[in-house]
Design an enzyme around this catalytic site. Structure first.
Site, PDB file in Angstrom:
ATOM      1  N   ASP A 271       0.828  -1.202   0.000  1.00  7.24           N
ATOM      2  CA  ASP A 271       0.000   0.000   0.000  1.00  7.24           C
ATOM      3  C   ASP A 271       0.862   1.252   0.000  1.00  7.24           C
ATOM      4  OD1 ASP A 271      -2.704   1.291   0.493  1.00  7.24           O
ATOM      5  OD2 ASP A 271      -1.586   2.020   2.232  1.00  7.24           O
TER       6      ASP A 271
ATOM      7  N   GLU B 245       1.398  -0.312  -5.034  1.00  7.13           N
ATOM      8  CA  GLU B 245       0.409   0.704  -5.393  1.00  7.13           C
ATOM      9  C   GLU B 245       1.120   2.046  -5.500  1.00  7.13           C
ATOM     10  OE1 GLU B 245      -3.442   3.122  -3.655  1.00  7.13           O
ATOM     11  OE2 GLU B 245      -1.687   2.607  -2.463  1.00  7.13           O
TER      12      GLU B 245
END
Length: 477
Positions: free
Chosen positions: A257, A281
């Site tokens: 993330d 990400e």
């Protein structure tokens, strides 16, 4: 990561025109200016970017020539109540039967909001719903026992399971005096219930290692990856977060993330120490930035460049946008393609977008709500089958204009490849194209066209595509 003030975008379902059938009535040679060919100079992607395990189990997922497909096994604000792990577990057999080879789960550990949290505010990385802290024993998704049952079931189906890992920031610590800020900060994680990876103010910026790294997020304490103590607990120790998730919980890979918040060396070191598939990400449409990060992290990255180009192509009537640069064209082995996810859902004309990512190079992702709730599951399963069985070899773009896009997968190791024809217009379209096949009968594996044309000796053939839809052609075998 889902920004706390975001709402999931409303999905506008596109109703496709009913498929028509037409007879082929023209076999003349194509004019030289009818088809423009452009070969994308990319590396062939002919297998899954991760191990599939040994053996072939009847009825379970087995990697085909085109590779595998990833399912994002959640969406933002899945139902509360601790039943999500059971919900996903009950779908694994059907997903495996459909050709889905891996599932990406939301952050699995206890977060600040306990039973209400989606997991992106992590407190205790080792509490999977088995400690009473932050107001609950279970997480929003369920108990540790239920999570372990899900992972066991996935492996029995020959599927892999990827953990969403949030290592940029933490939340839920207690207040403590912080000499580096001269104030109290919420950085005391010494009393976490698992007893593993206790943290204090020097494990967060600003501290003795500096004032900040690449970026804090949302006012949460920003974890200091420069601190060897933090490195040890994240990936170095035998009981580090990474190794515990892999060796004890049996996760097979990682979705990192908010990787803008720390250097790519962090993921590189994690991968070198822990192993497993990884994807970052990096929310950036600049393909140069995506490629730079993937190379330095030694990791796959979500292809946001392709994502925004698909929005321009399929929602804004400009299929020429698909000629532009994307991560899958730079390095298909490090590109994870997607049409929507829990954070962003801007593409409205989704079925042609799925036809695009499931016929092109890269590692395609299916969004849970698209598959289970919003789109035609039968059509998605058809595209997954085509991807797994026909989408081999590198890519040649054969023709584009505002309304039409035709590309060829050139095949590999005896697999014939395919030709995909996407049509944004409101009427049937036809084109002569150069295929991989000489004097062979072909068919549209979507069933949208009933033509069964035979390619000429020079490999040219005329194909068609229905309005606001697509067709995908390969050898009739």
């Amino acid at each position: 990561m889902k920004k706390t003030h975001f709402l999931v975008s409303m999905l506008v379902l596109t109703i496709f025109n009913a498929c028509q059938s037409r007879d082929e009535n023209d076999n003349e040679n194509p004019r030289s200016d009818e088809v423009h060919s452009k070969t994308v100079n990319v590396t062939t992607h002919d297998g899954r970017p991760f191990s599939t395990g040994s053996g072939s189990v009847s009825g379970k997922f087995v990697s085909g020539p085109g590779g595998g497909v990833l399912m994002q096994g959640f969406y933002w604000d899945v139902p509360e109540g601790g039943n999500w792990w059971n919900t996903v577990k009950d779908k694994l057999t059907a997903w495996s039967d459909s050709g889905i080879g891996a599932v990406w789960l939301p952050p699995a550990s206890k977060a600040q909001n306990g039973a209400y949290s989606m997991g992106y505010d992590p407190t205790d990385y080792y509490d999977f719903g088995n400690f009473n802290q932050n107001g609950s024993v279970e997480t929003r998704f369920g108990s540790r026992t239920e999570l372990e049952a899900l992972i066991t079931k996935a492996h029995a189906e020959n599927m892999q399971v990827y953990a969403d890992i949030v290592i940029n920031h933490n939340s839920g610590g207690q207040s403590q005096a912080n000499p580096f800020t001269g104030t109290n900060t919420w950085t005391d994680f010494s009393a976490i219930a698992s007893g593993k990876f206790p943290r204090s103010y020097n494990d967060f910026y600003k501290n003795s290692y500096g004032n900040n790294d690449e970026g804090a997020f949302g006012g949460f304490p920003d974890l200091c990856h420069a601190n060897p103590y933090v490195q040890g607990w994240l990936w170095g120790r035998d009981d580090s977060v990474g190794k515990y998730y892999k060796n004890v919980m049996k996760f097979d890979g990682w979705r990192f993330d908010y990787v803008k918040g720390f250097g790519p060396w962090v993921v590189n070191n994690w991968n070198a120490s822990v192993g497993g598939f990884s994807v970052g990400e990096l929310w950036d449409s600049n393909v140069n930035t995506l490629e730079w990060w993937a190379n330095n992290a030694n990791s796959s990255v979500f292809d946001f460049a392709a994502y925004y180009k698909m929005d321009e192509a399929f929602d804004n009537g400009n299929l020429n946008a698909l000629n532009d640069d994307m991560m899958w064209k730079r390095n298909p082995y490090k590109a994870v393609t997607f049409v929507a996810n829990h954070d962003t859902d801007i593409i409205n004309n989704k079925m042609p977008a799925y036809a695009y990512i499931l016929t092109h190079e890269g590692y395609p992702t299916i969004f849970y709500r698209d598959y289970e709730e919003w789109l035609n599951k039968q059509k998605l399963n058809n595209l997954i089958w085509i991807h797994n069985n026909k989408a081999t070899g590198n890519t040649s773009i054969l023709y584009t204009d505002n309304d039409e896009y035709i590309a060829r997968r050139n095949g590999y190791n005896g697999n014939p490849g395919l030709v995909v024809y996407i049509n944004n217009s409101s009427s049937w379209q036809e084109r002569w194209v150069e295929t991989n096949w000489s004097s062979k009968q072909i068919k549209d594996f979507t069933g949208n066209s009933t033509w069964y044309p035979t390619t000429q000796g020079d490999q040219w053939v005329k194909i068609q595509s229905p309005p606001n839809s697509y067709s995908i052609w390969s050898l009739n075998q």
